[in-house]
Design a protein around this motif. Sequence first.
Motif, PDB file in Angstrom:
ATOM      1  N   THR A 234       0.842  -1.195   0.000  1.00 14.61           N
ATOM      2  CA  THR A 234       0.000   0.000   0.000  1.00 14.61           C
ATOM      3  C   THR A 234       0.881   1.251   0.000  1.00 14.61           C
ATOM      4  O   THR A 234       1.934   1.268   0.629  1.00 14.61           O
ATOM      5  CB  THR A 234      -0.899  -0.019   1.256  1.00 14.61           C
ATOM      6  OG1 THR A 234      -1.698  -1.200   1.213  1.00 14.61           O
ATOM      7  CG2 THR A 234      -1.813   1.180   1.316  1.00 14.61           C
ATOM      8  N   LEU A 235       0.428   2.278  -0.707  1.00 16.01           N
ATOM      9  CA  LEU A 235       1.190   3.534  -0.784  1.00 16.01           C
ATOM     10  C   LEU A 235       0.423   4.658  -0.100  1.00 16.01           C
ATOM     11  O   LEU A 235      -0.794   4.767  -0.249  1.00 16.01           O
ATOM     12  CB  LEU A 235       1.433   3.918  -2.247  1.00 16.01           C
ATOM     13  CG  LEU A 235       2.108   5.281  -2.503  1.00 16.01           C
ATOM     14  CD1 LEU A 235       3.552   5.286  -2.025  1.00 16.01           C
ATOM     15  CD2 LEU A 235       2.050   5.648  -3.983  1.00 16.01           C
ATOM     16  N   THR A 236       1.141   5.486   0.653  1.00 20.57           N
ATOM     17  CA  THR A 236       0.512   6.689   1.198  1.00 20.57           C
ATOM     18  C   THR A 236       1.441   7.891   1.077  1.00 20.57           C
ATOM     19  O   THR A 236       2.648   7.779   1.294  1.00 20.57           O
ATOM     20  CB  THR A 236       0.089   6.498   2.668  1.00 20.57           C
ATOM     21  OG1 THR A 236      -0.685   7.634   3.062  1.00 20.57           O
ATOM     22  CG2 THR A 236       1.273   6.344   3.607  1.00 20.57           C
ATOM     23  N   VAL A 237       0.853   9.023   0.697  1.00 18.63           N
ATOM     24  CA  VAL A 237       1.543  10.317   0.802  1.00 18.63           C
ATOM     25  C   VAL A 237       0.710  11.237   1.691  1.00 18.63           C
ATOM     26  O   VAL A 237       1.052  12.396   1.872  1.00 18.63           O
ATOM     27  CB  VAL A 237       1.765  11.012  -0.572  1.00 18.63           C
ATOM     28  CG1 VAL A 237       2.754  10.253  -1.410  1.00 18.63           C
ATOM     29  CG2 VAL A 237       0.460  11.204  -1.305  1.00 18.63           C
ATOM     30  N   ILE A 238      -0.398  10.697   2.223  1.00 15.59           N
ATOM     31  CA  ILE A 238      -1.243  11.494   3.114  1.00 15.59           C
ATOM     32  C   ILE A 238      -0.420  11.819   4.356  1.00 15.59           C
ATOM     33  O   ILE A 238       0.157  10.928   4.971  1.00 15.59           O
ATOM     34  CB  ILE A 238      -2.510  10.699   3.551  1.00 15.59           C
ATOM     35  CG1 ILE A 238      -3.208  10.025   2.351  1.00 15.59           C
ATOM     36  CG2 ILE A 238      -3.472  11.598   4.328  1.00 15.59           C
ATOM     37  CD1 ILE A 238      -3.824  10.918   1.351  1.00 15.59           C
ATOM     38  N   PRO A 239      -0.349  13.096   4.754  1.00 11.64           N
ATOM     39  CA  PRO A 239       0.478  13.437   5.924  1.00 11.64           C
ATOM     40  C   PRO A 239      -0.003  12.708   7.182  1.00 11.64           C
ATOM     41  O   PRO A 239      -1.199  12.702   7.471  1.00 11.64           O
ATOM     42  CB  PRO A 239       0.288  14.949   6.073  1.00 11.64           C
ATOM     43  CG  PRO A 239      -0.259  15.425   4.776  1.00 11.64           C
ATOM     44  CD  PRO A 239      -1.015  14.282   4.182  1.00 11.64           C
ATOM     45  N   TRP A 240       0.939  12.121   7.911  1.00  2.60           N
ATOM     46  CA  TRP A 240       0.588  11.388   9.132  1.00  2.60           C
ATOM     47  C   TRP A 240       0.164  12.325  10.250  1.00  2.60           C
ATOM     48  O   TRP A 240      -0.429  11.879  11.229  1.00  2.60           O
ATOM     49  CB  TRP A 240       1.759  10.504   9.576  1.00  2.60           C
ATOM     50  CG  TRP A 240       1.994   9.355   8.636  1.00  2.60           C
ATOM     51  CD1 TRP A 240       1.145   8.870   7.697  1.00  2.60           C
ATOM     52  CD2 TRP A 240       3.174   8.546   8.544  1.00  2.60           C
ATOM     53  NE1 TRP A 240       1.702   7.815   7.014  1.00  2.60           N
ATOM     54  CE2 TRP A 240       2.955   7.593   7.519  1.00  2.60           C
ATOM     55  CE3 TRP A 240       4.402   8.537   9.217  1.00  2.60           C
ATOM     56  CZ2 TRP A 240       3.913   6.642   7.160  1.00  2.60           C
ATOM     57  CZ3 TRP A 240       5.348   7.589   8.864  1.00  2.60           C
ATOM     58  CH2 TRP A 240       5.110   6.641   7.853  1.00  2.60           C
ATOM     59  N   PHE A 241       0.458  13.627  10.131  1.00  2.00           N
ATOM     60  CA  PHE A 241      -0.022  14.550  11.162  1.00  2.00           C
ATOM     61  C   PHE A 241      -1.508  14.851  10.991  1.00  2.00           C
ATOM     62  O   PHE A 241      -2.131  15.457  11.858  1.00  2.00           O
ATOM     63  CB  PHE A 241       0.791  15.856  11.187  1.00  2.00           C
ATOM     64  CG  PHE A 241       0.785  16.631   9.885  1.00  2.00           C
ATOM     65  CD1 PHE A 241      -0.331  17.301   9.446  1.00  2.00           C
ATOM     66  CD2 PHE A 241       1.938  16.687   9.103  1.00  2.00           C
ATOM     67  CE1 PHE A 241      -0.335  18.025   8.259  1.00  2.00           C
ATOM     68  CE2 PHE A 241       1.952  17.408   7.914  1.00  2.00           C
ATOM     69  CZ  PHE A 241       0.818  18.073   7.495  1.00  2.00           C
ATOM     70  N   HIS A 242      -2.095  14.409   9.868  1.00  2.00           N
ATOM     71  CA  HIS A 242      -3.524  14.583   9.631  1.00  2.00           C
ATOM     72  C   HIS A 242      -4.247  13.306  10.064  1.00  2.00           C
ATOM     73  O   HIS A 242      -3.705  12.213   9.961  1.00  2.00           O
ATOM     74  CB  HIS A 242      -3.768  14.862   8.141  1.00  2.00           C
ATOM     75  CG  HIS A 242      -5.209  15.101   7.819  1.00  2.00           C
ATOM     76  ND1 HIS A 242      -6.066  14.085   7.466  1.00  2.00           N
ATOM     77  CD2 HIS A 242      -5.942  16.232   7.818  1.00  2.00           C
ATOM     78  CE1 HIS A 242      -7.275  14.592   7.259  1.00  2.00           C
ATOM     79  NE2 HIS A 242      -7.215  15.890   7.469  1.00  2.00           N
ATOM     80  N   VAL A 243      -5.473  13.433  10.536  1.00  2.00           N
ATOM     81  CA  VAL A 243      -6.182  12.268  11.101  1.00  2.00           C
ATOM     82  C   VAL A 243      -6.290  11.120  10.095  1.00  2.00           C
ATOM     83  O   VAL A 243      -6.117   9.946  10.453  1.00  2.00           O
ATOM     84  CB  VAL A 243      -7.572  12.680  11.660  1.00  2.00           C
ATOM     85  CG1 VAL A 243      -8.544  13.055  10.561  1.00  2.00           C
ATOM     86  CG2 VAL A 243      -8.140  11.583  12.555  1.00  2.00           C
ATOM     87  N   PHE A 244      -6.550  11.411   8.818  1.00  2.00           N
ATOM     88  CA  PHE A 244      -6.664  10.375   7.784  1.00  2.00           C
ATOM     89  C   PHE A 244      -5.337   9.623   7.667  1.00  2.00           C
ATOM     90  O   PHE A 244      -5.284   8.397   7.659  1.00  2.00           O
ATOM     91  CB  PHE A 244      -7.071  11.053   6.460  1.00  2.00           C
ATOM     92  CG  PHE A 244      -7.266  10.117   5.280  1.00  2.00           C
ATOM     93  CD1 PHE A 244      -7.512   8.760   5.445  1.00  2.00           C
ATOM     94  CD2 PHE A 244      -7.229  10.625   3.972  1.00  2.00           C
ATOM     95  CE1 PHE A 244      -7.699   7.917   4.352  1.00  2.00           C
ATOM     96  CE2 PHE A 244      -7.424   9.796   2.876  1.00  2.00           C
ATOM     97  CZ  PHE A 244      -7.649   8.441   3.066  1.00  2.00           C
ATOM     98  N   GLY A 245      -4.228  10.384   7.618  1.00  2.00           N
ATOM     99  CA  GLY A 245      -2.915   9.761   7.505  1.00  2.00           C
ATOM    100  C   GLY A 245      -2.532   8.985   8.749  1.00  2.00           C
ATOM    101  O   GLY A 245      -2.040   7.853   8.670  1.00  2.00           O
ATOM    102  N   CYS A 246      -2.766   9.574   9.921  1.00  2.00           N
ATOM    103  CA  CYS A 246      -2.359   8.944  11.181  1.00  2.00           C
ATOM    104  C   CYS A 246      -3.129   7.653  11.436  1.00  2.00           C
ATOM    105  O   CYS A 246      -2.556   6.631  11.846  1.00  2.00           O
ATOM    106  CB  CYS A 246      -2.568   9.925  12.336  1.00  2.00           C
ATOM    107  SG  CYS A 246      -1.688   9.446  13.825  1.00  2.00           S
ATOM    108  N   LEU A 247      -4.435   7.675  11.188  1.00  2.00           N
ATOM    109  CA  LEU A 247      -5.242   6.472  11.431  1.00  2.00           C
ATOM    110  C   LEU A 247      -4.941   5.360  10.435  1.00  2.00           C
ATOM    111  O   LEU A 247      -4.939   4.182  10.791  1.00  2.00           O
ATOM    112  CB  LEU A 247      -6.739   6.826  11.414  1.00  2.00           C
ATOM    113  CG  LEU A 247      -7.373   7.038  12.787  1.00  2.00           C
ATOM    114  CD1 LEU A 247      -7.352   5.767  13.620  1.00  2.00           C
ATOM    115  CD2 LEU A 247      -6.720   8.161  13.572  1.00  2.00           C
ATOM    116  N   THR A 248      -4.646   5.741   9.180  1.00  2.00           N
ATOM    117  CA  THR A 248      -4.295   4.692   8.214  1.00  2.00           C
ATOM    118  C   THR A 248      -2.923   4.110   8.541  1.00  2.00           C
ATOM    119  O   THR A 248      -2.684   2.919   8.335  1.00  2.00           O
ATOM    120  CB  THR A 248      -4.348   5.207   6.756  1.00  2.00           C
ATOM    121  OG1 THR A 248      -3.653   6.449   6.657  1.00  2.00           O
ATOM    122  CG2 THR A 248      -5.776   5.409   6.294  1.00  2.00           C
TER     123      THR A 248
END
Length: 542
Positions: A234-248
């Motif tokens: 799985t790939l992510t560039v969603i920032p981990w400081f954002h709830v979507f990024g952190c929860l994923t």
Amino acid sequence: MTTLLPGNIVYGGPVTCNETQAYKSLGHFLLEKFKGFGDQIVMIDALTGQEYSAKYIYDSAVRMAWVLQHLGVKSGDVIGLSSENNIGFAITLFASFAVNATVAPLNVTYSEREVHHAINLSKPKVIFASKFTVDLIAKVAKNNKFVKTVVGIGVDHQANKYHSFDELISSKKIPSKDYFDTPKANKKEDVALIVCSSGTTGLPKGVQLTQYNILTTIDSQLEPTSISFGDVTTLTVIPWFHVFGCLTLILTSSMGTTLVFLPKFEENLFLRAIEKYRVMMAFMVPPLMVFLAKHPLVDKYDLSSLMILLCGAAPLSKETEDQIKERIGVPIIRQGYGLSESTLSLLVQNDAACKPGSVGVLKLGVYAKVIDPETGKPLGANQRGELCFKGDCIMKGYIGDHKSTQTVIQDGWLHTGDIGYYDDDFEFFIVDRLKELIKYKGFQVPPAEIESLLLTNTKIKDAAVVGKPDEEAGELPMAFVVKQANAILSEDDVIKFVAERASPAKRLRGGVVFVDEIPKNPSGKILRRVLRDMLKKRLSKL
């Protein structure tokens, strides 16, 4: 199975999986998971090519948990975390959970004023910051006595300013034990995360998510009906400081997924990562989807491994979805809907519920109702009103803001401020924000609808619509437009394009302004207040 309960309440059905409930805490659950995955590669930094095994993350999180104790962090203390996506962020997050501390992620783009506001919400004892933000964090921390220590990730120790992450984690003073005895948590009360709300309407509020909020969200994701992140790259560039990024990040970690991550979106790096690591699934936001649908670079890479795109944070148009399916051949594109205040998604599409424009059906364990914004009366199918939700995923409240909490959560129901409806099959559709509807001569005009229409124009790269104040009509829809490179497009062309395709109330009577980019928050939501401020400045000059 979704059911309709008395009082027009829709219920997503019970969560039958309760795997997480046997653990003492969120930290205990995650450490045990990493221990079980052993030498399996669970994270890959696509920028450096470095691969990390579950054992490495377990050992590092245990060492950092000892470090935190050494720094005086106790159960219930807050750890600030200001960093782009990197392994230091992940290790700090898991170590903080291990000692039963609360993590307050900070947006790396925050100004000095915004950092000051955010840390005064959460009052962190220790703040971890990357080399890009550590100087700013250290400067703000100096003026806030509750911050006892600043730790720089990927930087050398700076006397009187901050410690070095690498030096702390490799310190001889840390016990060389390969376990950490996680304290027992009061899971329903102990706050795991304080995330800053989107700030689409003003300064962010601190959303408190409990360990129970997160653990029950993991349980619902482990249900057989959910999309499994298991053995999927799985790939992510969603920032981990954002709830979507952190929860994923937390979800994929608990499932043994191989998570390929990037610190930020960069066109070639993003596409190269999909090609190189044969990525099967990616977490997306609409701006990234528009990029895949329209950018000429996409054709230069082999993206044939992509099977699933999971898109959230803002509405995605059917046109963009269709363009991606046709261009790349991605068989499964799923939209979801959630808020910072609901831990992750409340609504998700599945094989049976993925009508064009829908955000899917209720997740297990979630109740919903649509109410008349004026009277509060629950409405039935196909009737538009404010969406309200109830369930174990709903936040504890806004930190230090009882008034806002009471406004948003009434009798256990989270009032979202989003206008939508459900159809006869219980599929939900978001029409717009309650506060973002443009009022034109009594008509309620949803900006998202006009934006979707504008994005179907091949000469338009991006667009946002707001209401321009007008004495006679109330507000006139006006568009901010980003042209495709080298496209020849006039204001009249855009106005005519919309007029030929939309009802009279939705025409761009307020005009068109060409801009270089549309201001958005890190999760891809359009910052309409920034656009309104730009509009006010333009009008004051006239």
